[in-house]
Design an enzyme around this catalytic site. Structure first.
Site, mmCIF file in Angstrom:
data_model
loop_
_atom_site.group_PDB
_atom_site.id
_atom_site.type_symbol
_atom_site.label_atom_id
_atom_site.label_comp_id
_atom_site.label_asym_id
_atom_site.label_seq_id
_atom_site.Cartn_x
_atom_site.Cartn_y
_atom_site.Cartn_z
ATOM 1 N N ARG A 120 23.733 46.520 34.393
ATOM 2 C CA ARG A 120 24.664 45.836 33.480
ATOM 3 C C ARG A 120 25.174 44.533 34.097
ATOM 4 O O ARG A 120 25.417 43.550 33.396
ATOM 5 C CB ARG A 120 25.822 46.787 33.149
ATOM 6 C CG ARG A 120 26.691 46.330 32.001
ATOM 7 C CD ARG A 120 27.625 47.443 31.558
ATOM 8 N NE ARG A 120 28.542 47.854 32.620
ATOM 9 C CZ ARG A 120 29.416 48.854 32.481
ATOM 10 N NH1 ARG A 120 29.460 49.551 31.362
ATOM 11 N NH2 ARG A 120 30.224 49.169 33.481
ATOM 12 N N LYS A 234 30.100 42.986 30.083
ATOM 13 C CA LYS A 234 31.378 43.328 30.715
ATOM 14 C C LYS A 234 31.957 42.059 31.349
ATOM 15 O O LYS A 234 31.914 41.866 32.567
ATOM 16 C CB LYS A 234 31.194 44.424 31.751
ATOM 17 C CG LYS A 234 32.492 45.157 32.092
ATOM 18 C CD LYS A 234 32.205 46.383 32.925
ATOM 19 C CE LYS A 234 33.485 47.143 33.270
ATOM 20 N NZ LYS A 234 34.081 47.811 32.103
ATOM 21 N N GLU A 277 34.180 50.546 19.309
ATOM 22 C CA GLU A 277 34.729 51.263 20.454
ATOM 23 C C GLU A 277 36.206 50.957 20.590
ATOM 24 O O GLU A 277 36.792 50.268 19.764
ATOM 25 C CB GLU A 277 33.977 50.892 21.733
ATOM 26 C CG GLU A 277 34.048 49.403 22.100
ATOM 27 C CD GLU A 277 33.377 49.106 23.435
ATOM 28 O OE1 GLU A 277 33.722 49.784 24.423
ATOM 29 O OE2 GLU A 277 32.524 48.207 23.496
#
Length: 446
Positions: A120, A234, A277
């Site tokens: 990620r 992120k 989310e």
């Protein structure tokens, strides 16, 4: 720090720290060390930063690369940034969150699934126009910052005497960061890049925030992420955008927001709107049909959480073990239901068919949800019309640790972290901080 490659265990936990009372925050910063490496986009990350071919795991001051010389005391030598730093002006910062725990089985210091975090991290580096570190450098930096802060590693969790399952406990949270640290006024990639690792011993993210499960606000006005954006990265902007809506939700008595794909809400109806989310956690539903489902990543608006992926893998690997648990949650016999595990578009109407809802995250682990509801919108936002509303309560979420499925999956996850459960999918999930660098990083980057 160590002069040989002998197998080692971390020292006992520090008796002067009440680890169980620590909040989710930066705790004891005057006792931390952080790691800071610097490069340029032209140079990239080289053997001068870290050379795995000459690293046998011996921690001495005689190393030829820059890893150990880049360790700094958090309070005595803070990170220096100028007003024109690219990351401060343009938000070019990505980061990861990992947990290191002391195993109640072996007392080893184990980091959970860093390979997934690296994958990620590379994706985020590309999105922010930053040169990603090699896998070897990323893992060695992680290993070094934990070893040099091992005095902050909490004790191993207690074991439930009835079930033998590890209970929750504090962890050493580790945050690797990659950011544009050069000076620049124009909108260009940063002339300097910093790779930083820092730590904090922490408790649960939702510790003390809910006597039972979470009360979530279904956010219909504010967007966390849109298709074509950075919702799956992120980066710092993904969290900044949730702060104002989060504070507003808490004023109304909610613990967090559950975001929608607003395009699907505006194009159809609230019932047909697609769920995304929370501010910093993924969501799962257990449906009356026996389906354990979480929103799909295909739209690119949801962060691919490591705990999310771990729950999916465990549910798929142990479907037979989950069968009677799902049946109990739904209220039928095991023979009357089959368990399926899926990732797909989840719509608001699916909440009406859910017997359990829970959220997942590195900080939160697995936490049940007791209710999801909308709130009245200000009249000046309604343009004279009316807005659809929703309020649904999940009886299984009224108390901790939650319903049968939520509880079982949390137990499975904690058993893996404690070396008490293993399968083919989990065999490379735990990395021992005191193994050699080559063994610590392993080869599995799935």
């Amino acid at each position: 720090m160590f002069a040989d490659n002998a197998i080692r265990l971390p020292p006992p936990a520090n008796d002067d720290i009440n680890f169980q009372s620590l909040p989710w925050n930066l705790n004891l910063p005057d006792q931390h060390y952080y790691l800071h490496l610097v490069t340029t986009p032209m140079e990239g990350w080289t053997n001068l930063h870290y050379d795995p071919t000459t690293d046998g795991g011996v921690l001495t001051s005689k190393r030829t690369d820059g890893t150990l010389e880049s360790l700094h005391h958090y309070s005595q030598n803070p990170l220096r940034l100028t007003p024109a730093t690219t990351s401060l002006n343009y938000g070019t910062t990505i980061w990861e969150g990992l947990a290191c725990r002391r195993s109640p089985t072996s007392e080893k210091a184990l980091v959970f699934r860093p390979q997934k975090n690296y994958a990620r991290f590379v994706q985020g580096a590309h999105a922010m126009c930053l040169p990603p570190p090699s896998y070897e450098l990323f893992m060695r930096g992680l290993q070094l910052v934990v070893q040099n802060n091992i005095h902050l590693l909490p004790p191993s969790p207690d074991i439930d005497p009835k079930t033998g399952v590890p209970l929750g406990g504090a962890k050493l949270y580790v945050r690797p960061m990659l950011m544009g640290s050069g000076q620049q006024l124009g909108l260009h990639s940063s002339p300097q890049v910093s790779l930083v690792y820092f730590v904090s011993p922490t408790g649960s993210y939702f510790q003390g925030k809910a006597m039972g499960g979470l009360k979530l606000h279904l956010e219909r006005r504010k967007s966390r992420a849109a298709r074509g954006g950075l919702g799956s990265v992120k980066c710092c902007g993904n969290y900044a955008v949730t702060m104002r809506p989060l504070l507003d939700a808490k004023k109304l008595g909610f613990d967090d927001n559950l975001y929608l794909d607003l395009d699907t809400y505006r194009e159809s109806s609230l019932q047909e709107a697609i769920l995304q989310e929370l501010s910093a956690a993924n969501i799962f539903l257990v449906l009356k049909t026996g389906e354990i489902v979480t929103p799909s990543l295909k739209r690119g608006t949801i962060l691919p959480g490591v705990t999310r992926d771990s729950v999916l893998e465990l549910a798929k690997a142990f479907t037979d073990e989950l069968q009677p648990v799902v049946a109990k949650s739904v209220g039928v016999s095991s023979s009357d239901i089959s368990v399926t595990v899926s990732e797909r578009d989840v719509r608001v109407k699916d909440l009406l068919d859910a017997v359990e809802v829970f959220i997942t995250g590195t900080a939160a682990e697995i936490v049940p949800v007791q209710s999801i509801a909308t709130s009245p919108s200000p009249k000046d936002e309604l343009d004279g019309g009316e807005e659809e509303s929703l309020s649904v309560t999940f009886p299984h979420g009224q108390s901790l640790p939650g319903g049968p499925v939520t509880t079982k999956l949390l137990e499975m996850l904690r058993e893996v972290m404690a070396e008490k459960r293993v399968c083919d999918a989990t065999k490379d999930w735990l990395c021992d901080v005191y193994e050699s660098p080559a063994v610590f990083r392993k080869s599995n980057i799935k």
